[in-house]
Design a protein around this motif. Structure first.
Motif, PDB file in Angstrom:
ATOM      1  N   LYS A 116     -32.818  11.945  46.758  1.00  0.00           N
ATOM      2  CA  LYS A 116     -32.165  10.648  46.560  1.00  0.00           C
ATOM      3  C   LYS A 116     -31.157  10.377  47.675  1.00  0.00           C
ATOM      4  N   VAL A 117     -30.457  11.427  48.123  1.00  0.00           N
ATOM      5  CA  VAL A 117     -29.526  11.257  49.239  1.00  0.00           C
ATOM      6  C   VAL A 117     -30.284  10.838  50.495  1.00  0.00           C
ATOM      7  N   VAL A 118     -31.423  11.490  50.744  1.00  0.00           N
ATOM      8  CA  VAL A 118     -32.244  11.125  51.910  1.00  0.00           C
ATOM      9  C   VAL A 118     -32.734   9.698  51.784  1.00  0.00           C
ATOM     10  N   GLU A 119     -33.172   9.313  50.577  1.00  0.00           N
ATOM     11  CA  GLU A 119     -33.654   7.939  50.350  1.00  0.00           C
ATOM     12  C   GLU A 119     -32.544   6.926  50.581  1.00  0.00           C
ATOM     13  N   ASN A 120     -31.330   7.245  50.135  1.00  0.00           N
ATOM     14  CA  ASN A 120     -30.206   6.326  50.326  1.00  0.00           C
ATOM     15  C   ASN A 120     -29.809   6.225  51.797  1.00  0.00           C
ATOM     16  N   GLY A 121     -30.048   7.305  52.531  1.00  0.00           N
ATOM     17  CA  GLY A 121     -29.658   7.327  53.934  1.00  0.00           C
ATOM     18  C   GLY A 121     -28.179   7.558  54.147  1.00  0.00           C
ATOM     19  N   LYS A 122     -27.476   7.931  53.096  1.00  0.00           N
ATOM     20  CA  LYS A 122     -26.042   8.199  53.208  1.00  0.00           C
ATOM     21  C   LYS A 122     -25.580   9.044  52.034  1.00  0.00           C
ATOM     22  N   ILE A 123     -24.397   9.629  52.190  1.00  0.00           N
ATOM     23  CA  ILE A 123     -23.783  10.403  51.115  1.00  0.00           C
ATOM     24  C   ILE A 123     -22.773   9.515  50.403  1.00  0.00           C
ATOM     25  N   LYS A 124     -23.009   9.303  49.119  1.00  0.00           N
ATOM     26  CA  LYS A 124     -22.103   8.457  48.339  1.00  0.00           C
ATOM     27  C   LYS A 124     -20.903   9.273  47.854  1.00  0.00           C
ATOM     28  N   GLY A 125     -19.969   8.575  47.265  1.00  0.00           N
ATOM     29  CA  GLY A 125     -18.796   9.242  46.728  1.00  0.00           C
ATOM     30  C   GLY A 125     -17.598   9.121  47.654  1.00  0.00           C
ATOM     31  N   SER A 126     -16.469   9.633  47.167  1.00  0.00           N
ATOM     32  CA  SER A 126     -15.226   9.551  47.930  1.00  0.00           C
ATOM     33  C   SER A 126     -14.372  10.775  47.648  1.00  0.00           C
ATOM     34  N   ILE A 127     -13.337  10.949  48.432  1.00  0.00           N
ATOM     35  CA  ILE A 127     -12.464  12.112  48.281  1.00  0.00           C
ATOM     36  C   ILE A 127     -11.737  12.096  46.936  1.00  0.00           C
ATOM     37  N   GLU A 128     -11.328  10.913  46.490  1.00  0.00           N
ATOM     38  CA  GLU A 128     -10.565  10.835  45.245  1.00  0.00           C
ATOM     39  C   GLU A 128     -11.445  10.718  44.011  1.00  0.00           C
ATOM     40  N   GLY A 129     -12.777  10.568  44.168  1.00  0.00           N
ATOM     41  CA  GLY A 129     -13.667  10.456  43.026  1.00  0.00           C
ATOM     42  C   GLY A 129     -13.766   9.040  42.495  1.00  0.00           C
ATOM     43  N   ILE A 130     -14.407   8.913  41.350  1.00  0.00           N
ATOM     44  CA  ILE A 130     -14.621   7.598  40.742  1.00  0.00           C
ATOM     45  C   ILE A 130     -13.285   6.988  40.351  1.00  0.00           C
ATOM     46  N   SER A 131     -13.107   5.742  40.698  1.00  0.00           N
ATOM     47  CA  SER A 131     -11.870   5.045  40.339  1.00  0.00           C
ATOM     48  C   SER A 131     -11.920   4.608  38.885  1.00  0.00           C
ATOM     49  N   ALA A 132     -10.752   4.451  38.291  1.00  0.00           N
ATOM     50  CA  ALA A 132     -10.644   3.995  36.905  1.00  0.00           C
ATOM     51  C   ALA A 132      -9.772   2.755  36.861  1.00  0.00           C
ATOM     52  N   SER A 133      -9.775   2.091  35.709  1.00  0.00           N
ATOM     53  CA  SER A 133      -9.035   0.837  35.578  1.00  0.00           C
ATOM     54  C   SER A 133      -7.530   1.053  35.667  1.00  0.00           C
ATOM     55  N   ASN A 134      -7.060   2.225  35.278  1.00  0.00           N
ATOM     56  CA  ASN A 134      -5.637   2.531  35.383  1.00  0.00           C
ATOM     57  C   ASN A 134      -5.442   4.032  35.528  1.00  0.00           C
ATOM     58  N   THR A 135      -4.220   4.430  35.833  1.00  0.00           N
ATOM     59  CA  THR A 135      -3.925   5.846  36.088  1.00  0.00           C
ATOM     60  C   THR A 135      -4.152   6.712  34.863  1.00  0.00           C
ATOM     61  N   ALA A 136      -3.820   6.175  33.685  1.00  0.00           N
ATOM     62  CA  ALA A 136      -3.992   6.963  32.456  1.00  0.00           C
ATOM     63  C   ALA A 136      -5.460   7.286  32.213  1.00  0.00           C
ATOM     64  N   ASP A 137      -6.344   6.284  32.367  1.00  0.00           N
ATOM     65  CA  ASP A 137      -7.768   6.530  32.164  1.00  0.00           C
ATOM     66  C   ASP A 137      -8.296   7.547  33.167  1.00  0.00           C
ATOM     67  N   LYS A 138      -7.858   7.450  34.414  1.00  0.00           N
ATOM     68  CA  LYS A 138      -8.283   8.399  35.433  1.00  0.00           C
ATOM     69  C   LYS A 138      -7.826   9.808  35.076  1.00  0.00           C
ATOM     70  N   THR A 139      -6.627   9.927  34.573  1.00  0.00           N
ATOM     71  CA  THR A 139      -6.096  11.240  34.194  1.00  0.00           C
ATOM     72  C   THR A 139      -6.915  11.860  33.078  1.00  0.00           C
ATOM     73  N   TRP A 140      -7.254  11.052  32.048  1.00  0.00           N
ATOM     74  CA  TRP A 140      -8.060  11.570  30.942  1.00  0.00           C
ATOM     75  C   TRP A 140      -9.415  12.059  31.441  1.00  0.00           C
ATOM     76  N   LEU A 141     -10.026  11.297  32.335  1.00  0.00           N
ATOM     77  CA  LEU A 141     -11.343  11.668  32.845  1.00  0.00           C
ATOM     78  C   LEU A 141     -11.294  12.945  33.686  1.00  0.00           C
ATOM     79  N   VAL A 142     -10.233  13.109  34.471  1.00  0.00           N
ATOM     80  CA  VAL A 142     -10.065  14.331  35.262  1.00  0.00           C
ATOM     81  C   VAL A 142      -9.906  15.538  34.338  1.00  0.00           C
TER      82      VAL A 142
END
Length: 465
Positions: free
Chosen positions: A209-235
């Motif tokens: 799938k990475v080869v098909e996309n032609g790029k590496i998805k994602g970011s250093i900080e991971g998936i963003s959340a609507s607010n800091t609290a939600d991001k903390t719970w997910l982490v």
């Protein structure tokens, strides 16, 4: 941790002239390879499928780092626990601690054994619930991939999972009649092969799938959340999922009890554990990282169910079928210690009961004779039905895995192994080793607390949504 020389000379290990225990009715024939199969069956299970989602929550730096950190913690605690299998007996010489709770009782006393038994049986019971949820989601994934292949990717391919949870439970009722660990090496070997198969397919599909996309998805900080609290719970929840994926301390001594000697059981078990953890960590890193690289912010909670839209559909079906077959064996690996604990206790409590102690021979055409016991049939059937029922009430894959990982990581994988090691090696308070081990235990306790909070919040949010 002792060196190899310590393993051979330690008075805790006693004589290794024979693997036959005159007080037992079986010959220990296990080897490093069968122990590796048991470990891989117990470790590579439902947890591997959630790791791409966990890496996605943590990001490209913290995600892989945490996978390696938890692998190191598991190796460390495993080495402490392997040496607890043999213990000195002032009257009869070195004895075997053939179960985790037995070792806790010898080193830490009856009160700690009761607490350990509570956590241990909850952990093993919870694994059965998680495996039921995972097996049902894999069957649903097979249906979805076939539906999308036939009807197109815009089709509404929605399926329930309650029926498949019941079906998995029926299969486990039959499989649970396997007498004990010493009669299921073949099942663990088959399950280990299935583990490699679906982990390899998940890795391959992610890479493709990475080869098909032609790029590496994602970011250093991971998936963003609507607010800091939600991001903390997910982490926090992601850390719980990783904690669930690694430790197998609870079944380590049962596995070690199947090993023949010489060489010393602890030496063989350490080698088997190190090899198995290196293999599983490689697969964990590959599946987690390639899964995140393939899907980015759309990384699914269960990696292989996320490929439902993609071809070749038959390969996705095969991978999910391997998961189901593996979980059939994995369920038994985690259930057999509970069965043994309860049945031993009932046998001691009611030594004259025919219901408890009488066995009946069942002979079916083309099959060897099978010994049946009414207690075994009734208790094990009830046990499987109860895990199936709870799985149907809380069918939340990532949240349940996170909760189980949080509840059991510190007490079973860290606290009791550390405390037993301190007693066994007679390590004094405030010595350097004592401070290092207690600090290690405290840090892991804090990790368990925050992951527990995050996972409970996730279950509540899923139930309300």
């Amino acid at each position: 941790m002792g060196s190899e020389g310590d393993d051979q000379q330690s008075p805790l290990l006693g004589s290794y002239a024979s693997s036959f225990d005159p007080e037992e009715s079986f010959q220990r024939t296990g080897t490093q390879w069968t122990a590796m199969a048991h470990v891989i069956t117990g470790v590579i299970g439902a947890g591997v499928l959630s790791l791409a989602w966990s890496v996605a929550q943590l990001g490209w730096i913290a995600g892989p780092v945490m996978l390696i950190v938890f692998a190191g913690i598991t190796v460390f605690s495993t080495y402490l626990l392997c040496d607890c299998y043999r213990s000195p007996d002032p009257e009869h010489g070195p004895t075997r601690n053939s179960s985790y709770t037995q070792a806790v009782k010898f080193y830490l006393g009856g009160k700690n054994q009761r607490w350990c038994g509570l956590f241990a049986n909850e952990s093993l019971y919870g694994a059965g619930i998680a495996y039921n949820i995972t097996a049902a989601s894999s069957v649903r994934a097979i249906q979805r991939s076939n539906c999308y292949h036939k009807e197109g990717h815009n089709a509404s391919c929605a399926y329930g999972d309650s029926f498949y949870m019941v079906l998995f439970g029926v299969i486990q009722i039959v499989m649970s009649q396997i007498p004990d660990f010493h009669n299921m090496e073949w099942l663990s070997i088959v399950a280990a092969i299935m583990s490699f198969s679906y982990a390899s397919i998940g890795l391959g599909l992610g890479f493709a799938k990475v080869v098909e996309n032609g790029k590496i998805k994602g970011s250093i900080e991971g998936i963003s959340a609507s607010n800091t609290a939600d991001k903390t719970w997910l982490v926090f929840q992601a850390l719980g999922d990783i904690a669930f994926a690694y430790p197998y301390s609870l079944i380590l001594l049962e596995i070690q009890d199947t090993l023949k000697a010489p060489p010393p059981e602890n030496k063989t078990m350490k080698k088997a554990s190190m090899s198995a953890i290196l293999i599983t960590t490689f697969f964990y890193l590959c599946c987690g990282c390639f899964g995140y690289a393939a899907f980015g912010d759309d990384t699914p909670g269960n990696l292989l169910t996320g490929f439902g839209f993609f071809e070749p559909y038959w390969l996705i079906d095969f991978a999910n079928a391997c998961i189901i077959l593996h979980l059939v064996g994995g369920y038994q690996v985690y259930s057999q210690p509970v069965f043994a604990f309860v049945e031993r206790w009932v046998t001691r409590k009611f030594p004259d009961s025919g219901f408890v102690n009488k066995f009946y021979t069942l002979k079916l055409p083309l099959l060897p004779a099978f010994q049946m016991n009414l207690l075994r049939i009734c208790f094990r059937t009830t046990y499987v039905i109860s895990t199936t029922g709870i799985a149907m009430i809380f069918p939340y894959f990532n949240q349940v895995l996170g909760l189980l990982g949080a509840l059991n990581f510190w007490p079973l994988a860290i606290y009791f192994p550390v405390e037993m090691y301190l007693v066994q090696k007679k390590i004094g308070a405030w010595t350097r080793t004592w401070i290092i081990l207690r600090t290690f235990s405290l840090v892991c306790l804090l990790v368990s607390i925050i992951t527990l909070v995050g996972s409970v919040e996730g279950i509540i949010s899923a139930k309300l949504s």
